[in-house]
Motif scaffolding. Sequence first.
Motif, short mmCIF file in Angstrom:
data_model
loop_
_atom_site.label_atom_id
_atom_site.label_comp_id
_atom_site.label_asym_id
_atom_site.label_seq_id
_atom_site.Cartn_x
_atom_site.Cartn_y
_atom_site.Cartn_z
N LEU A 36 46.95 51.55 45.16
CA LEU A 36 47.45 50.60 44.15
C LEU A 36 47.42 49.14 44.61
CD1 LEU A 36 50.44 52.05 42.11
CD2 LEU A 36 48.40 50.95 41.24
N PRO A 37 47.93 48.81 45.81
CA PRO A 37 47.90 47.39 46.23
C PRO A 37 46.49 46.81 46.23
CG PRO A 37 49.35 48.64 47.66
CD PRO A 37 48.62 49.64 46.80
N LEU A 38 45.52 47.61 46.69
CA LEU A 38 44.12 47.15 46.72
C LEU A 38 43.55 47.02 45.31
CD1 LEU A 38 42.60 49.15 49.72
CD2 LEU A 38 43.00 46.70 49.61
N ASP A 42 42.09 43.63 43.75
CA ASP A 42 40.74 43.57 43.17
C ASP A 42 40.77 43.07 41.73
OD1 ASP A 42 39.62 44.45 45.51
OD2 ASP A 42 39.39 46.53 44.86
N LEU A 43 41.75 43.56 40.96
CA LEU A 43 41.88 43.15 39.56
C LEU A 43 42.24 41.67 39.46
CD1 LEU A 43 43.69 46.25 38.05
CD2 LEU A 43 41.52 45.31 37.22
N GLU A 141 40.80 39.88 28.45
CA GLU A 141 42.04 40.40 27.83
C GLU A 141 42.29 41.85 28.25
OE1 GLU A 141 43.83 41.00 23.33
OE2 GLU A 141 42.18 39.58 23.61
N GLU A 142 41.19 42.62 28.28
CA GLU A 142 41.30 44.03 28.66
C GLU A 142 41.69 44.17 30.13
OE1 GLU A 142 39.95 47.47 30.66
OE2 GLU A 142 38.44 45.89 30.49
N ARG A 143 41.06 43.34 31.00
CA ARG A 143 41.35 43.40 32.44
C ARG A 143 42.76 42.90 32.75
NH1 ARG A 143 39.18 47.22 33.81
NH2 ARG A 143 39.00 46.79 36.02
#
Length: 259
Positions: A36-38, A42-43, A141-143
């Motif tokens: 999750l942290p990665l 990345d996001l 918006e999706e990201r």
Amino acid sequence: MAKKKEVTVEEKLRALYDLQLIDSRVDEIRNVRGELPLEVEDLEDEVAGMNKRLEKLQDDLESTDTEIKNKLILIEDAKEAIKKYSKQQENVRNNREFNALAKEVEFQELEIQLAEKHIKEFKAQIEQKNEVIEETKARLEEREAHLGHKKSELNAILKETEKEEKSLLEKSKEYEGQIEERLVKAYKRIRTNVKNGLAVVAIERGASGGSYFTIPPQVQMEIASRKKIITDEHSGRILVDEQLAVEEQEKMQRIFTKI
């Protein structure tokens, strides 16, 4: 001066197994967080990159719009120049002057045609960029929504486990202090080299926990006597007897419940 109490092999084994139980609990907590942290990082990078791209596209649009305005001014100037040269043609004294002015008119007309061609190209570019902007905005918006969801997920896990992890890490340091440095180094080295970070394991049904290779009965008796530290010849793990493991698991479970 009081003589320092000598630590027995059994006490060392218990402390090592306790340390293993603490560190394994920390591993479990970190496994819950997983990637999750990665993923969040990345996001965040992806969203930042898309925002930067949108800024550049917007700058390009403004620049192209300025180019169109400049071309429109050029067209107006050329039209004014044509009017001026056409009027001058009415008062020329000879064909040479008339032809010279006709060339100026022709040049301005070509300038207008070229400017109009460029304006058409610029408008096509604007249309194309606007399509890319809309697509990028929809993707962004999706990201961002996905990022928000992942952040909430991570924050919930952190909120739930942060305090426990911190307390366990402090407890791990505390137990390391009870063990001689040489053994702590050996324990950490084994933990790094073996699967699941299990450096100290109990005998289970006559086999080494974690590797499941059968331990000869004579070696099992030596392990149960707790007179020396014995390692599994196959995995290098430090071995403890099942009874010691059960006792320490019960003790550490009581400690974990209070954390």
